[in-house]
Scaffold this motif. Structure first.
Motif, PDB file in Angstrom:
ATOM      1  N   ALA A 192      -0.618   5.338   2.757  1.00 36.73           N
ATOM      2  CA  ALA A 192      -0.635   6.323   1.667  1.00 36.73           C
ATOM      3  C   ALA A 192      -0.628   7.756   2.193  1.00 36.73           C
ATOM      4  CB  ALA A 192      -1.859   6.101   0.783  1.00 36.73           C
ATOM      5  N   ILE A 201       1.192   2.578  -3.477  1.00 38.94           N
ATOM      6  CA  ILE A 201      -0.004   3.235  -4.019  1.00 38.94           C
ATOM      7  C   ILE A 201       0.005   4.711  -3.649  1.00 38.94           C
ATOM      8  CG2 ILE A 201      -2.523   3.286  -4.000  1.00 38.94           C
ATOM      9  CD1 ILE A 201      -2.484   0.292  -3.404  1.00 38.94           C
ATOM     10  N   PHE A 249      -6.106  -0.340  -7.624  1.00 38.81           N
ATOM     11  CA  PHE A 249      -5.076   0.562  -8.135  1.00 38.81           C
ATOM     12  C   PHE A 249      -4.205  -0.107  -9.193  1.00 38.81           C
ATOM     13  CE2 PHE A 249      -0.774   2.464  -7.850  1.00 38.81           C
ATOM     14  CZ  PHE A 249      -1.092   3.768  -8.198  1.00 38.81           C
ATOM     15  N   PHE A 250      -3.725  -1.318  -8.893  1.00 34.11           N
ATOM     16  CA  PHE A 250      -2.768  -1.960  -9.784  1.00 34.11           C
ATOM     17  C   PHE A 250      -3.410  -2.698 -10.962  1.00 34.11           C
ATOM     18  CE2 PHE A 250      -0.017  -1.490  -6.026  1.00 34.11           C
ATOM     19  CZ  PHE A 250       1.112  -0.971  -6.631  1.00 34.11           C
ATOM     20  N   TYR A 277      -4.711   7.263 -11.438  1.00 33.31           N
ATOM     21  CA  TYR A 277      -5.881   7.868 -10.819  1.00 33.31           C
ATOM     22  C   TYR A 277      -6.035   9.312 -11.295  1.00 33.31           C
ATOM     23  CZ  TYR A 277      -6.873   4.141  -7.414  1.00 33.31           C
ATOM     24  OH  TYR A 277      -7.239   2.963  -6.810  1.00 33.31           O
ATOM     25  N   TYR A 316      -8.375  -2.047  -2.263  1.00 34.38           N
ATOM     26  CA  TYR A 316      -7.861  -0.877  -2.969  1.00 34.38           C
ATOM     27  C   TYR A 316      -6.495  -1.138  -3.602  1.00 34.38           C
ATOM     28  CZ  TYR A 316      -4.817   1.603   0.596  1.00 34.38           C
ATOM     29  OH  TYR A 316      -3.840   2.016   1.455  1.00 34.38           O
ATOM     30  N   PHE A 317      -5.765  -2.158  -3.128  1.00 37.18           N
ATOM     31  CA  PHE A 317      -4.532  -2.581  -3.797  1.00 37.18           C
ATOM     32  C   PHE A 317      -4.853  -3.139  -5.185  1.00 37.18           C
ATOM     33  CE2 PHE A 317      -1.604  -6.018  -4.911  1.00 37.18           C
ATOM     34  CZ  PHE A 317      -0.388  -5.363  -4.875  1.00 37.18           C
ATOM     35  N   GLN A 354      -2.616   1.843 -12.129  1.00 39.45           N
ATOM     36  CA  GLN A 354      -1.800   2.857 -11.447  1.00 39.45           C
ATOM     37  C   GLN A 354      -2.049   4.276 -11.954  1.00 39.45           C
ATOM     38  OE1 GLN A 354       2.335   1.672 -10.629  1.00 39.45           O
ATOM     39  NE2 GLN A 354       1.922  -0.236 -11.718  1.00 39.45           N
ATOM     40  N   THR A 368       0.806  -1.226   0.000  1.00 39.42           N
ATOM     41  CA  THR A 368       0.000   0.000   0.000  1.00 39.42           C
ATOM     42  C   THR A 368       0.839   1.276   0.000  1.00 39.42           C
ATOM     43  OG1 THR A 368      -0.231  -0.167   2.407  1.00 39.42           O
ATOM     44  CG2 THR A 368      -2.007  -1.074   1.064  1.00 39.42           C
ATOM     45  N   SER A 410       0.383   7.492  -6.545  1.00 38.80           N
ATOM     46  CA  SER A 410      -0.825   8.297  -6.800  1.00 38.80           C
ATOM     47  C   SER A 410      -0.690   9.717  -6.250  1.00 38.80           C
ATOM     48  CB  SER A 410      -2.047   7.629  -6.172  1.00 38.80           C
ATOM     49  OG  SER A 410      -1.996   7.697  -4.755  1.00 38.80           O
ATOM     50  N   ILE A 417      -7.880   7.946  -2.257  1.00 37.64           N
ATOM     51  CA  ILE A 417      -7.704   6.661  -2.930  1.00 37.64           C
ATOM     52  C   ILE A 417      -8.963   5.809  -2.761  1.00 37.64           C
ATOM     53  CG2 ILE A 417      -6.427   4.465  -2.861  1.00 37.64           C
ATOM     54  CD1 ILE A 417      -3.942   6.147  -2.100  1.00 37.64           C
TER      55      ILE A 417
END
Length: 424
Positions: free
Chosen positions: A220, A74, A352-353, A360, A348-349, A358, A71, A78, A85
């Motif tokens: 984050a 991220i 995002f990936f 946002y 949320y991992f 990746q 995390t 971001s 996030i």
């Protein structure tokens, strides 16, 4: 101050405010030197023995480190706070639900820390100095110091951590040295086991993970300020090294003295005055971080709420909880976190990936992300049953939560993830 004093609550951190990884690592390490962390290290060592405690410290740290390493990237890539996030992965309105729960949780931690400080100082002021110091006054005064620090943001917390960590670590190391010196041999320490164990190794590990399970979710908030990926991963060492070190430094004196209360331990070594200062600085440093994250949470719920006003309001609520005795529910509180929080970080991992690749864009936030909410609810409900031992999956409910969140979310989003498209 960043973003007009709003600490980039809703926008990306700009390069002018980037810091090195060791700065964030120090901030994270400072949270390990909290009253509640020292209490947990002492209490667990006395209940399950030193060897078993070391295993619990190691397992819990390993699990949390792996989660944080995922995390932290991220946040770094971001440049957004955890709460923004979550807007992407849970939707604008879904994130408000999650953020509200996290905000209340962080305020709960805030309350626990200042209440434990007040109780420790109150008890010792009577037994040592025969002076009655109002617990309410201690709680309010400590809260005031913490609030002032937090209002000025991460730079202020950084400066406090740079001063407090070396002092606190050196002091605890000195007490550790005194405790070891009093032993006939080091084997006496490792051979220690309670006459009647009131806690299992699994329960101890679960409590320790619950105590820090918000770290992976909230990384984050801090890693978004770090200059590079490599340095953001380096910052996780603040947890990997700092937290188990704090546990050990508190466990050994407790085994030597048979006391959990750190001030009572210091009393036996005639170090009561330094202990007062230790606890105050530790609570100040740790709770500034808790209040900072809580304030970021609530500022994303309503755009009209400024960081400064939210910080003051959150501090008032936390102070009221402390005055009402919230610390009584500490262990139940930690277990509750172990059910709810891990699945959020896994969701949320993946989002995002694998969903957003990746990338946002603040203009591309949906009102709802039902797949994420459904995954979180399902994983939490099932984890409640594994926690209550109605049935078992991995035999570790916090791992159940993390894995179930990921599995259910991957299943619901299978049509949008390229990996599944190429293999189906």
């Amino acid at each position: 101050m960043a973003e007009g004093g709003n600490q980039y609550a809703r926008t990306k951190v700009q390069p002018k405010d980037f810091v090195s990884g060791w700065v964030v690592g120090f901030i994270i390490a400072s949270t390990g030197l909290s009253v509640s962390t020292l209490f947990l290290g002492s209490d667990i060592a006395l209940k399950i023995g030193f060897k078993q405690a070391l295993i619990a410290f190691g397992i819990s740290t390993f699990v949390l480190t792996i989660m944080c390493m995922a995390t932290t990237l991220i946040g770094n890539r971001s440049r957004l706070s955890t709460y923004m996030i979550l807007h992407f992965s849970f939707g604008k309105y879904g994130a408000k639900i999650v953020n509200f729960i996290f905000g209340i949780t962080l305020i709960g931690w805030f309350a626990v820390a200042i209440e434990l400080l007040a109780v420790a100082i109150y008890d010792t002021s009577i037994s040592t100095f025969n002076v009655v110091v109002s617990k309410e006054l201690i709680i309010i005064t400590t809260s005031l110091f913490i609030t002032i620090t937090t209002v000025y943001g991460i730079r202020s917390i950084e400066k406090l951590a740079n001063i407090s960590i070396p002092i606190l670590t050196a002091f605890l190391a000195y007490v550790f040295y005194l405790s070891v010196s009093d032993l006939e041999s080091i084997s006496q320490l490792f051979d220690y086991a309670p006459k009647e164990s009131t806690m299992t190794l699994f329960e101890a590990t679960s409590i320790l993970i619950g105590a820090a399970v918000l770290f992976p979710v909230l990384m984050a908030d801090f890693s978004r300020f770090v200059k590079t990926d490599k340095q953001s991963l380096f910052s996780v060492l603040g947890l990997t090294i700092g937290t188990p070190l704090a546990y050990i430094l508190s466990a050994v004196p407790s085994i030597r003295t048979g006391e959990v209360d750190i001030i009572k331990i210091m009393e036996q070594y005639k170090l009561v005055i330094p202990a007062f200062l230790l606890l105050f600085i530790a609570t100040w440093s740790t709770n500034a971080t808790n209040l900072y994250s809580a304030s970021l949470t609530f500022t994303t719920i309503n755009k009209n709420w400024t960081f400064k006003k939210v910080t003051i309001t959150a501090s008032i609520f936390g102070t009221i909880l402390a005055l009402l005795g919230f610390a009584t529910y500490l262990f139940n509180f930690l277990e509750f976190l172990g059910i709810l929080a891990p699945s959020i970080s896994s969701i949320y991992f993946i989002h995002f990936f694998f969903i957003k690749k990746q990338n946002y864009n603040l203009d591309e936030i949906n009102k709802w992300e039902f797949s994420s909410l459904i995954s979180w609810i399902i994983s939490s409900v099932i984890t409640v049953f594994t926690y209550l031992e109605v049935f078992q999956l991995t035999h570790a409910y916090f791992i159940d939560s993390f894995l179930l969140g990921a599995i259910v979310y991957l299943f619901l989003k299978r049509k949008t993830i390229s990996f599944f498209k190429t293999t189906s």
